[in-house]
Write a protein that holds these residues in place. Structure first.
Motif, mmCIF file in Angstrom:
data_model
loop_
_atom_site.group_PDB
_atom_site.id
_atom_site.type_symbol
_atom_site.label_atom_id
_atom_site.label_comp_id
_atom_site.label_asym_id
_atom_site.label_seq_id
_atom_site.Cartn_x
_atom_site.Cartn_y
_atom_site.Cartn_z
ATOM 1 N N LEU A 81 2.032 1.993 13.167
ATOM 2 C CA LEU A 81 2.724 1.408 12.337
ATOM 3 C C LEU A 81 2.401 -0.213 12.777
ATOM 4 N N ALA A 82 1.846 -0.994 12.008
ATOM 5 C CA ALA A 82 1.495 -2.368 12.475
ATOM 6 C C ALA A 82 1.976 -3.304 11.447
ATOM 7 N N SER A 113 5.856 1.689 3.892
ATOM 8 C CA SER A 113 5.474 1.902 4.873
ATOM 9 C C SER A 113 5.994 3.199 5.582
ATOM 10 N N LEU A 114 7.329 3.311 5.440
ATOM 11 C CA LEU A 114 7.936 4.539 6.070
ATOM 12 C C LEU A 114 7.486 5.862 5.336
ATOM 13 N N GLN A 145 17.199 -4.715 21.456
ATOM 14 C CA GLN A 145 17.906 -3.932 20.152
ATOM 15 C C GLN A 145 16.646 -3.482 19.145
ATOM 16 N N ALA A 146 16.756 -2.193 18.757
ATOM 17 C CA ALA A 146 15.686 -1.806 18.025
ATOM 18 C C ALA A 146 15.862 -1.614 16.674
ATOM 19 N N ARG A 147 14.790 -1.806 15.580
ATOM 20 C CA ARG A 147 15.091 -1.533 14.153
ATOM 21 C C ARG A 147 15.395 0.018 14.042
ATOM 22 N N THR A 148 15.953 0.490 12.932
ATOM 23 C CA THR A 148 16.404 1.798 12.841
ATOM 24 C C THR A 148 15.422 2.437 11.866
ATOM 25 N N GLY A 149 14.302 2.065 11.612
ATOM 26 C CA GLY A 149 13.425 3.006 10.663
ATOM 27 C C GLY A 149 12.811 3.993 11.616
ATOM 28 N N PRO A 256 10.767 -0.279 10.676
ATOM 29 C CA PRO A 256 10.157 -0.271 12.076
ATOM 30 C C PRO A 256 9.277 -1.489 12.095
ATOM 31 N N GLY A 257 9.133 -1.905 13.263
ATOM 32 C CA GLY A 257 8.156 -3.023 13.523
ATOM 33 C C GLY A 257 6.776 -2.773 13.772
#
Length: 260
Positions: A81-82, A113-114, A145-149, A256-257
């Motif tokens: 995932l980019a 994207s998800l 801290q992370a994104r939650t995707g 997500p990133g």
């Protein structure tokens, strides 16, 4: 032909390999070999078949090259995932044809994207995700801290969730200082953890539990805590008790990133 009971070859488990993926392989494989001296711990934990969600910390814009080699050398094809800005021009067309997934953060297309990642996992592929969304801004290179995707993919699919810690690529490109240190064979260490057991939460979601922001944050932090602890093992240092803040004011439920 392989003997009955023997493990499938890595070339067999990577099939099919479209022409665009061959082109990526011919570029990434030798470049990663020149730039990094790759050292893997427990790479055998990457399943040779079936859906896998690889969750890694992000320390350099170059670490996707090394992480791609980890997955490839384990007999699988990585689908990253980019961020969508990478998918421009001819290079973007090649990346899409090779199975890579663009993420248009902060737009109406982000949810797509998800959905694409879910479809990729449903097809039995390996999806690589950097939940932090970009290279960590922690001054000591611990995960922020992370994104939650990542949590949404982890609890709404049947994929094996594999935490991966990486350490070393930041010595080649220092994102914080914006400096490229021209050297070859920089040590890059990878530790693949045991699959994270989320079956209790998956069962609750299948039974009707709402997928709330609170649940997604709980799952995301559970996953990233494992990644952080594995990074501490790689570094031989104690991990901090909390995650560094992510830059900007993005909501905790952001998608997500990027892989770059």
């Amino acid at each position: 032909m392989r003997r009955p009971g023997s493990a499938p070859s890595r070339w067999h488990t990577r099939r099919p390999i479209p022409p665009a993926l061959w082109l990526c392989f011919l570029v990434v494989h030798p470049v990663a070999s020149l730039l990094f001296r790759l050292r893997y711990r427990h790479a055998e934990r990457i399943p040779r078949t079936g859906p896998v969600l690889v969750v890694a910390n992000h320390v350099s814009i170059l670490d996707p090259l090394a992480c791609a080699r980890l997955v490839w050398d384990s007999g699988r094809v990585p689908h990253f995932l980019a961020k969508s800005s990478v998918f421009k021009g001819a290079a973007g067309r090649i990346l899409r044809a090779a199975g890579q997934i663009p993420v248009a953060r902060g737009s109406a297309d982000a949810k797509g994207s998800l959905n694409a990642a879910e479809a990729d996992l449903a097809a039995g592929n390996v999806v690589v995700l950097y939940p932090e969304g970009s290279v960590t801004r922690d001054p000591d290179w611990w995960p922020m801290q992370a994104r939650t995707g990542v949590a949404r993919l982890a609890i709404t699919t049947d994929a094996v969730v594999l935490p991966v810690a990486q350490w070393g690529p930041q010595r080649l490109h220092d994102y914080h200082a914006k400096k490229l240190h021209l050297r070859l064979r920089v040590p890059a260490d990878y530790l693949v953890g045991e699959p994270i057991d989320l079956e209790d939460l998956r069962a609750q979601v299948r039974a009707g539990r709402p997928v709330t922001g609170e649940l997604l944050r709980e799952v995301t932090d559970r996953i990233m805590t494992v990644v952080r602890d594995q990074l501490a093992e790689l570094r031989g240092e104690p991990a901090p008790a909390a995650f560094a803040r992510r830059p900007g004011n993005g909501a905790s439920t952001d998608l997500p990133g990027s892989a770059a």
